[in-house]
Write an enzyme that holds these catalytic residues in place. Structure first.
Site, short mmCIF file in Angstrom:
data_model
loop_
_atom_site.label_atom_id
_atom_site.label_comp_id
_atom_site.label_asym_id
_atom_site.label_seq_id
_atom_site.Cartn_x
_atom_site.Cartn_y
_atom_site.Cartn_z
N SER A 17 -36.11 144.33 55.74
CA SER A 17 -36.86 143.15 56.22
C SER A 17 -38.22 142.96 55.54
CB SER A 17 -37.10 143.19 57.73
OG SER A 17 -35.91 143.40 58.40
N CYS A 385 -22.33 119.96 64.97
CA CYS A 385 -21.02 120.61 65.09
C CYS A 385 -20.66 120.82 66.56
CB CYS A 385 -20.99 121.89 64.27
SG CYS A 385 -19.31 122.28 63.75
N GLY A 387 -22.56 121.05 68.90
CA GLY A 387 -23.48 120.15 69.60
C GLY A 387 -22.92 118.74 69.67
N ARG A 466 -13.15 124.33 63.35
CA ARG A 466 -11.69 124.26 63.50
C ARG A 466 -11.27 123.08 64.37
NH1 ARG A 466 -10.00 129.20 61.62
NH2 ARG A 466 -11.40 130.92 62.09
N HIS A 511 -22.79 119.99 59.03
CA HIS A 511 -24.06 120.70 59.20
C HIS A 511 -25.10 120.19 58.20
CE1 HIS A 511 -22.55 124.15 61.69
NE2 HIS A 511 -21.41 123.67 61.22
N GLU A 513 -28.11 120.82 58.15
CA GLU A 513 -29.15 121.83 57.89
C GLU A 513 -28.88 122.64 56.62
OE1 GLU A 513 -26.84 121.99 60.19
OE2 GLU A 513 -26.26 124.05 60.73
N1 GLN Z 1 -16.50 126.00 67.63
C1 GLN Z 1 -16.44 124.69 67.10
C2 GLN Z 1 -15.29 124.51 66.10
O1 GLN Z 1 -14.76 125.46 65.60
C3 GLN Z 1 -17.77 124.30 66.46
C4 GLN Z 1 -18.12 125.10 65.26
C5 GLN Z 1 -19.57 125.02 64.85
O2 GLN Z 1 -20.42 124.63 65.64
N2 GLN Z 1 -19.87 125.39 63.61
O3 GLN Z 1 -14.89 123.42 65.80
#
Ligand code: GLN
Length: 553
Positions: A17, A385, A387, A466, A511, A513
């Site tokens: 670290s 995602c 969220g 998924r 994503h 980010e």
């Molecule tokens: N668990 C959810 C999926 O597999 C969301 C994945 C995530 O937030 N990266 O679709």
């Protein structure tokens, strides 16, 4: 053709670290700003094939590249600093090295020989040291060796490094050892002994570091530098001070002051080229450190005890904040702690709510409650995602009144699987590397919130999931005011949802980010931060532009 690339290795001593990733990213940035091309890779000494199957509590977030590699979070630093995409080849683990060697052994490629750590594992490590050069020639390849010198599991890497350097010659290969000079309060002194020992450890493996970068909480006096130089066989100018910086984005300045880039170039017999042009970077750091105001964003996730689990999200917020001259204060909220009774108290006064990605059922009900709060209180919302998926569930349950609506990830028997497993995922049984991963194109709907942010209709974003929005419910959702503002053109997969009657409510299946860098902040983070500021003050930020003549890149 002779290999003209220079290889720089970063090893770590004394403790973990210390920031090898930031050191590598900062040095690569300095070289890049001088006009050299550079790429950075990380070798991790654990047995997992990649960090994709690791719990974020182990090593922080899993970063995803365009080509769908699930990688160490340091690759996020590399991209945010260099603004150059990384790939599968930029992150290698011991597991992957062994997997390759064992596969070859099964194919009979070793022709009856005993397969051993030396030479077979070390040969495979050495082959991968240069692999980044296969598609594109770089002037520099920086390799961060994970772990700390002296770890049993790091030994094959140090041995491979020793051989590699001998084979390529010191004019092509440089070793930087990042170490710690602890400050002992009782005696008021910086101590060099741990560094001496860690260099001795490297020497036992036949590797003399060329440069020592010394992390320290205080400035390093010249007599201490001299002592380090004398005991560790380096010149005085090769002892580089690396004091704690107020932000990681200032480390390139500090290392420049210490002349690290010049020392590196001189040792490798390369021209200094131009002075690094820091105009953009300085402008960024100055905005980061001198915000005109602050916004408070609630980050609702289930791994919030370890902030590194959401590193790219928090850095993207920070970067977008700086671009808008705002300090983004993250209010970390554990999704397991949120419920209908306390949500008003927990989220009262925040300017934006970000519901984080995730896997597994723990904390999802809290996420749904947080979404409801943002929807009903007209608070800017960004769901990433999982969220986004929980925003779909919330709307289904509370607006469409689909009793028990859920994601089939958490309730396989739900009557209303508004989020469902993707068709291609149904047959998947293996865990690692089997999700929908990496960059996919999406078509942005005109006149949507995200169109305003992107200012274009074709974008490419990175994925890791998924499950997906269940298109059987699309009409129902659209009728009730949900805008599907981004659709994958090939699969018809809903990538983004928005709400018509809300100032800023966006859920992204991808994503954003992973694609926000210092020089190219992500449009969705910029617009989210701006919406949060408008929520707080009633007005949007008028950005001060980088003066045209200063906009160097
Ligand atoms: N668990 C959810 C999926 O597999 C969301 C994945 C995530 O937030 N990266 O679709």
């Amino acid at each position: 053709m002779a290999d003209t690339t220079k290889y720089i290795f970063v090893t770590g001593g004394v403790t973990s670290s210390l920031g090898k990733g930031i050191l590598a990213a900062s040095l690569a940035k300095l070289l890049q700003l001088r006009g050299y091309s550079a790429s950075i890779q990380k070798f991790d000494p654990y047995i997992n094939i990649d960090p994709g199957t690791l719990n974020p509590y182990e090593h922080g977030e899993c970063y995803v590249t365009d080509d769908g590699a699930e990688t160490d979070l340091d690759l996020g630093h590399y991209e945010r600093f260099l603004n150059v995409p990384t790939s599968q080849a930029n992150n290698v683990t011991t597991g992957r090295i062994y997997e390759t060697v064992i596969r070859r052994e099964r194919l009979g490629e070793y022709q009856g020989k005993t397969v051993q750590v030396i030479p077979h594992i070390t040969d495979e490590i050495k082959r991968r040291f240069t692999l980044l050069n296969e598609n594109q020639k770089f002037d520099f390849i920086l390799t961060e060796i994970g772990g700390t010198v002296g770890d049993i599991e790091s030994l094959p890497y140090i041995e491979a490094l020793r051989q590699f350097r001998y084979e390529h010659g010191p004019e092509h290969c440089l070793v930087i050892h990042l170490t710690l000079l602890p400050y002992l309060n009782a005696v008021g002194e910086l101590k060099t002994k741990p560094t001496q020992h860690s260099v001795k450890m490297l020497l036992q493996s036949g590797v003399q570091p060329d440069i020592l970068v010394c992390r320290s909480e205080v400035r390093i006096p010249s007599d201490v530098r001299e002592k380090v130089a004398r005991f560790c066989n380096v010149r005085l100018e090769e002892v580089i001070e690396n004091v704690n910086a107020p932000t990681i984005y200032e480390v390139p300045f500090l290392l420049r002051k210490e002349n690290l880039d010049e020392v590196v170039l001189k040792k490798l017999d390369l021209p200094l080229k131009e002075e690094p042009d820091f105009t953009y970077w300085k402008h960024f750091v100055s905005r980061l450190k001198n915000p005109i105001d602050e916004i408070r964003i609630a980050l609702v996730g289930k791994y919030v005890e370890l902030h590194d689990s959401y590193l790219s999200i928090s850095e993207s917020l920070k970067i977008a904040g700086a671009e808008n001259e705002l300090n983004v204060k993250i209010i970390w909220i554990h999704s397991e702690d949120v419920n209908a009774e306390n949500v008003d108290r927990l989220l009262k006064g925040v300017d934006g709510v970000l519901v984080a990605p995730g896997f597994g059922e723990r904390g999802v009900e809290g996420k749904i409650v947080a979404v409801r709060y943002a929807r009903e209180h007209q608070t800017p919302f960004l769901g990433i995602c999982l969220g986004m998926q929980m925003a779909v569930v919330e709307f289904g349950r509370n607006v469409l009144e689909l009793a028990g609506a859920h994601s089939s990830e958490f309730d396989p028997k739900t009557e209303h699987p508004v989020i469902d497993i993707m068709a291609e995922q149904k047959k998947v049984t293996q865990m690692g590397g089997t999700m929908r991963l990496g960059a996919y194109e999406c078509t942005v709907r005109r006149n949507s919130l995200i169109h305003q942010a992107y200012q274009k209709t074709r974008v490419s974003e990175r994925h890791r999931h998924r499950f997906e929005f269940n298109n059987a419910y699309r009409k129902q959702y659209e009728k009730a005011g949900v805008v599907m503002s981004d659709i994958n053109p090939d699969t018809d997969l809903v990538e983004v949802i928005e709400l018509k009657d809300h100032p800023y409510f966006i859920g992204t299946q991808f994503h954003p980010e992973y694609k926000s860098t210092v020089e190219s902040p992500h449009p969705l983070f910029l617009s989210f931060v701006n919406a949060a500021y408008a929520h707080k003050t009633g007005r949007y930020v008028e950005k001060t532009q980088l003066p045209a003549e200063e906009a160097n890149s």
